[in-house]
Motif scaffolding. Structure first.
Motif, PDB file in Angstrom:
ATOM      1  N   PRO A 149       0.872  -1.288  -0.183  1.00  0.00           N
ATOM      2  CA  PRO A 149      -0.233  -0.065  -0.057  1.00  0.00           C
ATOM      3  C   PRO A 149       0.940   1.366   0.209  1.00  0.00           C
ATOM      4  N   PHE A 150       0.458   2.080  -0.749  1.00  0.00           N
ATOM      5  CA  PHE A 150       1.264   3.413  -1.054  1.00  0.00           C
ATOM      6  C   PHE A 150       0.870   4.443   0.118  1.00  0.00           C
ATOM      7  N   CYS A 151       1.410   4.826   1.018  1.00  0.00           N
ATOM      8  CA  CYS A 151       0.878   5.657   2.161  1.00  0.00           C
ATOM      9  C   CYS A 151       1.913   6.783   2.414  1.00  0.00           C
ATOM     10  N   ASN A 152       2.578   7.295   1.128  1.00  0.00           N
ATOM     11  CA  ASN A 152       3.597   8.451   1.411  1.00  0.00           C
ATOM     12  C   ASN A 152       2.918   9.646   1.788  1.00  0.00           C
ATOM     13  N   ALA A 153       1.786   9.903   1.378  1.00  0.00           N
ATOM     14  CA  ALA A 153       0.875  11.189   1.611  1.00  0.00           C
ATOM     15  C   ALA A 153      -0.402  11.081   1.934  1.00  0.00           C
TER      16      ALA A 153
ATOM     17  N   ILE B 270       1.850  12.803  -3.771  1.00  0.00           N
ATOM     18  CA  ILE B 270       1.654  11.328  -4.184  1.00  0.00           C
ATOM     19  C   ILE B 270       2.306  11.149  -5.542  1.00  0.00           C
ATOM     20  N   LEU B 271       1.977  12.163  -6.343  1.00  0.00           N
ATOM     21  CA  LEU B 271       2.724  12.197  -7.811  1.00  0.00           C
ATOM     22  C   LEU B 271       4.112  11.958  -7.437  1.00  0.00           C
ATOM     23  N   GLU B 272       4.664  12.982  -7.038  1.00  0.00           N
ATOM     24  CA  GLU B 272       6.056  13.251  -6.727  1.00  0.00           C
ATOM     25  C   GLU B 272       6.645  11.678  -6.228  1.00  0.00           C
ATOM     26  N   ALA B 273       6.074  11.455  -5.278  1.00  0.00           N
ATOM     27  CA  ALA B 273       6.734  10.219  -4.756  1.00  0.00           C
ATOM     28  C   ALA B 273       6.714   8.879  -5.769  1.00  0.00           C
ATOM     29  N   LEU B 274       5.641   8.888  -6.493  1.00  0.00           N
ATOM     30  CA  LEU B 274       5.469   7.888  -7.350  1.00  0.00           C
ATOM     31  C   LEU B 274       6.495   7.919  -8.390  1.00  0.00           C
TER      32      LEU B 274
END
Length: 345
Positions: free
Chosen positions: A8-12, A20-24
């Motif tokens: 699960p993507f929970c960076n933001a 979220i986009l920058e992290a992806l």
């Protein structure tokens, strides 16, 4: 809810699409996926060429124009795709269980939320259990002014110096993260991963199109010729241009294809008579002026952009009354023939 590589993507916060986009964009798995996509030779889709091959019938495919979406069943269709995307973004949602594959050609943050709902309504059949959905984002590039950094406040409000691609990509990943569905992000080949520069540092997209194999969900770069952008090319291009003034399509993707029957149902779209006079005015412009006036990325458009746009303007001039195109407000229906062509019903 989105995940990458099963995690699960929970960076933001789900409301901060830009974060979220920058992290992806920095995720090593997704960087690797973008690099792999760039290594795949581009496929050229042509009905005329395929119909001349020694095979029982051409490859069955569905083509999606700007602001359209289509969901294909692998039992009926082999390929679904789009091209002509510069600042636009292609969104792919592939249902792992059923193989149903939905492709949208998104051109504005305003159509993302309802557009995603439209796609999911046809790609998910069984609502009793959670669907596992693979997602690919391809298109858009670094079209922002180099002197103007992207805003990081998650706001939808932006100026042209922000570019068109970044706000659109941000809105898409925000909508995916806020959804209750399980989205497995497989490809994020957008913005810096989809940008090449010439010797003067002018930016251009690497990919403007792609195609998806419905049986496997595999994605590869692709371009389509005019024979493969059927049916009803001009009318569908007209809908893209005039739909912003039709309240029926406010915030929505244009409906174009019936998944169950493998037929195109070009849903009606209305336009005012004044479009005739606007079209006449635009036709007076030179080609360079036309590009600057009518494109979000005049330096990155294909060589046939102006010709395609002039054809749709000619149609508006000749058909100022939309009811001539959609009598009684009914869709234009086309069925597939054995040789890969389309016949209007």
């Amino acid at each position: 809810m989105i995940s990458v590589d099963g995690v699960p993507f929970c960076n933001a916060s789900p409301s901060q699409g830009s974060e979220i986009l920058e992290a992806l964009l920095e995720h090593p798995v997704l960087i690797s996926a973008s690099n792999f996509l760039k290594s795949i030779p581009e496929r050229k889709i042509s009905v005329l060429e395929e119909s001349g091959l020694e095979r029982s019938s051409p490859v069955k495919h569905v083509y999606v124009f700007q602001r359209e979406y289509a969901t294909a069943d692998p039992a009926l269709v082999e390929l679904v795709g789009t091209d002509e995307a510069t600042t636009c973004v292609g969104l792919v949602i592939h249902n792992r269980k059923t193989g149903r594959t939905s492709v949208a050609h998104m051109d504005s943050p305003r159509i993302v939320n309802l557009g995603l709902t439209q796609m999911l309504s046809s790609v998910i059949i069984d609502h009793a259990s959670a669907a596992e959905l693979d997602v690919h984002l391809i298109g858009g590039y670094e079209d922002a002014s180099p002197e103007h950094p992207h805003g990081m406040d998650g706001s939808e409000f932006h100026t042209e110096s922000d570019g068109y691609s970044f706000p659109l990509c941000s809105k898409i990943v925000e909508a995916l993260q806020q959804s209750k569905e399980n989205f497995h992000i497989q490809t994020v080949c957008v913005l810096k991963h989809n940008t090449r520069r010439d010797s003067d540092e002018n930016a251009y997209p690497i990919f403007t199109g792609f195609v998806v194999e419905t049986s496997t969900g595999l994605v590869r770069p692709a371009t389509f010729d005019r024979s493969s952008r059927c049916p009803d090319e001009i009318v569908r291009r007209v809908r893209v241009t005039v739909s912003s003034e039709d309240p029926t399509w406010s915030g929505k993707l244009l409906e174009t294809y019936d998944t169950h029957s493998d037929q195109f149902h070009i849903a009606p779209c209305s336009w005012r008579p004044r479009w005739k006079y606007l079209a006449l005015s635009l036709q007076q412009l030179s080609d360079p002026e036309f590009l600057l006036r009518c494109s979000t990325s005049p330096d990155a458009e294909a060589s046939d952009f102006v010709d395609n746009q002039r054809k749709l303007l000619d149609y508006l001039i000749q058909h100022p009354n939309w009811r001539e195109t959609f009598p009684m407000g009914k869709p234009r229906v086309f069925k597939r023939t054995a040789d890969g062509q389309w016949l209007r019903c």
